[in-house]
Structure formats: structure tokens, C-alpha cells
Design a protein around this motif. Sequence first.
Motif, short mmCIF file in Angstrom:
data_model
loop_
_atom_site.label_atom_id
_atom_site.label_comp_id
_atom_site.label_asym_id
_atom_site.label_seq_id
_atom_site.Cartn_x
_atom_site.Cartn_y
_atom_site.Cartn_z
N ARG A 178 3.93 1.49 -1.20
CA ARG A 178 4.53 1.62 -2.53
C ARG A 178 3.53 2.21 -3.52
O ARG A 178 3.90 3.05 -4.37
CB ARG A 178 5.03 0.26 -3.01
N GLN A 179 2.29 1.78 -3.44
CA GLN A 179 1.28 2.32 -4.34
C GLN A 179 1.04 3.80 -4.08
O GLN A 179 0.89 4.60 -5.02
CB GLN A 179 -0.03 1.53 -4.19
N GLU A 180 1.01 4.18 -2.80
CA GLU A 180 0.83 5.59 -2.48
C GLU A 180 1.99 6.43 -3.00
O GLU A 180 1.78 7.53 -3.52
CB GLU A 180 0.68 5.77 -0.97
N THR A 214 4.44 14.44 -11.16
CA THR A 214 4.83 14.54 -12.57
C THR A 214 3.76 15.25 -13.39
O THR A 214 4.06 16.12 -14.22
CB THR A 214 5.08 13.13 -13.14
N GLN A 215 2.51 14.90 -13.15
CA GLN A 215 1.42 15.55 -13.88
C GLN A 215 1.36 17.04 -13.55
O GLN A 215 1.13 17.87 -14.44
CB GLN A 215 0.09 14.88 -13.54
N ARG A 269 0.83 -1.21 0.00
CA ARG A 269 0.00 0.00 0.00
C ARG A 269 0.86 1.26 0.00
O ARG A 269 0.58 2.23 -0.70
CB ARG A 269 -0.91 0.00 1.23
N ALA A 284 3.94 5.67 -5.52
CA ALA A 284 3.84 5.72 -6.99
C ALA A 284 2.77 6.71 -7.44
O ALA A 284 2.96 7.48 -8.39
CB ALA A 284 3.55 4.32 -7.54
N GLU A 285 1.62 6.71 -6.74
CA GLU A 285 0.57 7.66 -7.10
C GLU A 285 1.00 9.09 -6.84
O GLU A 285 0.70 10.00 -7.62
CB GLU A 285 -0.70 7.33 -6.31
N ALA A 286 1.72 9.30 -5.72
CA ALA A 286 2.20 10.65 -5.42
C ALA A 286 3.18 11.13 -6.48
O ALA A 286 3.14 12.29 -6.92
CB ALA A 286 2.84 10.68 -4.04
N ARG A 287 4.09 10.24 -6.89
CA ARG A 287 5.04 10.61 -7.94
C ARG A 287 4.32 10.92 -9.25
O ARG A 287 4.69 11.86 -9.97
CB ARG A 287 6.04 9.48 -8.15
N LEU A 288 3.29 10.14 -9.54
CA LEU A 288 2.53 10.40 -10.76
C LEU A 288 1.84 11.76 -10.69
O LEU A 288 1.85 12.52 -11.67
CB LEU A 288 1.50 9.29 -10.97
N ARG A 289 1.26 12.07 -9.53
CA ARG A 289 0.61 13.37 -9.39
C ARG A 289 1.61 14.51 -9.50
O ARG A 289 1.32 15.55 -10.11
CB ARG A 289 -0.12 13.44 -8.05
#
Length: 418
Positions: A191-193, A202-203, A189, A195-200
Amino acid sequence: MAQGQAQAQVQVQGRARRQGAARWLRSVWLQDTALAVAAVIPELFYFGTLIAPWADWQQRMWMLLLALAEVLALVVRRRRPLAVFATVWVIAVTSDLLSWANTIDYTPCFGLLIALYTVAAQYRRPVALGVLVASLIPMGMAIAETIGDYEGPRTTPVLVANIAFYAPVTLVVWGFARWSLATRTEAERHRQEVAEARLRVTQERVRIARELHDIVANAVAVIVMRAETARATALEDPACSEAFAHIEDLGRSTMAELRHMLRLLRGSDAATEDGYSHGLGDLEQLLADVRKAGVRIALEIRGTPLRVDDSVGQTAYRLVQEAATNITKHAGPGTRAVVRITWDRALLIEVVDDGAGRPPDGEREEGRELSTGHGLLGLRERVALYGGLLSAAPYGPGFRVAAALPVSTAAGPAPVPR
């Protein structure tokens, strides 16, 4: 030459064999096989009568066959946890029934605990509770079979001793498996958080880059083109032509820095640099541009310059740039200012102006319109990022911006800034 090539080939082959051996030792099949054998062999001696003098060859054969079946099942426990648990459970119950019938004397336990752990560590709570309850059946049969060998007052102590052994061991194995599953779930969980934070992030960086390009870059490009046109039509006035040339140069420099920032924002790592950065060596050129705006600003360097990280040098440059820009906007032409660079245990930077060229109220309002109001705030964050301190406050009739940045003396003296 040939001998050297042969030695190199032998070394490569030896390295390949060692890597192959390392992969083989890390094989899941080997690990599970070793665990199964390490669990079943003690069972044959602790829960069975494999080497007892009263056991005949048929009893020994039955025990070995049951133990072998248990090993073969445990080898594939990670791929088929429930099927392996069911197989080991049937083997344990069969052994207990044969022991009750006095065919053999073998009540295995360790293999069942390994199968229980495997299921409880991979499945949800209902399934884990189900296999826990199922495990108590062969455990209870083993206890009952053991008590059957005792009569009279010895029955109660033997019952208590067996329960005190089987129950805690089973519950500890099951509880540790559940804890292991919870730990892995929490780590996944997290790691997923991340990854999602990094994606946000980056966006958001891409969105900021797009906004900068659409608003700032286009506006600066128009300024540069208009300055070129105005300079071409103002050749009869040298002072006007020089002013427009200065505007054009500043616009081009700003566009270069903006392109660099856009590349960083759109890159995968915002900290990655591509060699384009300003440092202490560029201060004189910066101050020359400020002087063209009518501000009489000087540079003073005290102490022996030291080598600093590029990021620290760039931070020092941005500090002087922001302070000089504020002097130009808010104090105006005719202001006297000085930039002091002091090399000591820390890199001390001070920018002071006398406020003598403060513009009239109308021009002061225009200077406020040109300001974003975030320059000193961003500068304070940049300085704090590298463990430095920043102060900015009125200083007599003028203003003073000062900062202390860490330096490293390991690399020795650095060239004097140009």
C-alpha cells in the motif's frame, strides 16, 4: 399523509436499530469476549474437574475464579498484548502449582495459546520468541503434573502423548501468528509503494502540465496574437487575410485543447473527462481545416454507423487528425487523400494519400522540424490501450495509416457523423 409520515418514521427508526445492532455485533469488545468465553469454558471441562463428582465446592470455586480472571484478561488482549500474556501466564502457572499441591485439578491451556498468538502477531521476532519460550514453562508444568498421576510403564506413553499434544499445537499457533504478521506487513508495504507511486505520478503530471503551459501555451498565444495583428494589416489582400484568419482559428482551437489537457493533468484522475472531447462527428470540420492547407481530402463512410464509447470515438478522431497533419506537413499542398470509415465487427479507419504534392527538399526539411517524431508512437499506444491494431507504412508513392478499433453493438445504430 400523517399515516405515511408515521410509517416512514418507523422505517427510519427500524433501519437505525438494525445499523446499531450490526455495529454492536462488529464490536471488537464483543468479539474478544466471545472468543475468551469460547476458549475458557472447554478448559474447565477438558483440563479441569469442574463437574467431577470428587471435586468439592472449594475446588470448583477456585477453578471458576481462575477462569473468570482469564476471561477478563483476554477481553483486552488487543490493547495490552504483553500485559494480557503476562496475566494469563501467571494464571496458568498458578493453576499448575495448585494442581501440584492437590488443591485443585486444573491446568488451563487455550487462553495461554490465544495470548501467545496475540503477542506473536504484533511484535518483532525477539519478543515473539521470548513469549514462545515462556509459554513452554506452564505447558511443561502441566505435562509434569499429568505424569505424576501415573507410575510404572505407563509413564512413558503418557509423556509422549502429552508432548505430542502440547508441542505441535503451541508451535502451530505461534507460526500462524508470525505468518499473519508477515502478510500484514507485506500488504502495508505494498500500500505504501502504491501510494508513493501515485504521488510520483501526480507530481510528474503537474510538472508536465507546468512545462506545457510555460512552453507550448505561451508560444501558441504569441502565434495567435501575431496572426491577429498580421490579419488586421493585410486587409488589402483577401487571400492573405483568410490565411491569417485560419492560423488564428487553429491557434485558438489548440489553446482550448491545451487548456483541457492541462486540467486533466492537474486533476486527481487523468481519466476524468469534463465533457470536452472530439469524436467521429467532428471529422468533417477537421478535414475542412486540412483542405484550407491545400490538401484535397475526402471522407467516405461505409456500413451502418454504431454507437461507440466516447474514448473510442476520440481515439478515432485523433488517428485521423494525426494522419491528416502528417499529410499536410510531409506531402504538402496538391496532395489527394481519402479517409475511409468502415463499420463492421470493428471500426475500421484508413487514411491514404497519393504523395503527389510532396514538397521540395527544403520544405521537406522544414516539415521534419515541425514534427516531434512521437505522433505515430503515441497513436499506436492509444489504439492498443483499447484493444485495437494500428499499421502505418508507405503505400505506393504515398502513405497509409489504418487502424481497427472495437465497437459495441448493444446500443444500436448511432447518428451518421456530421
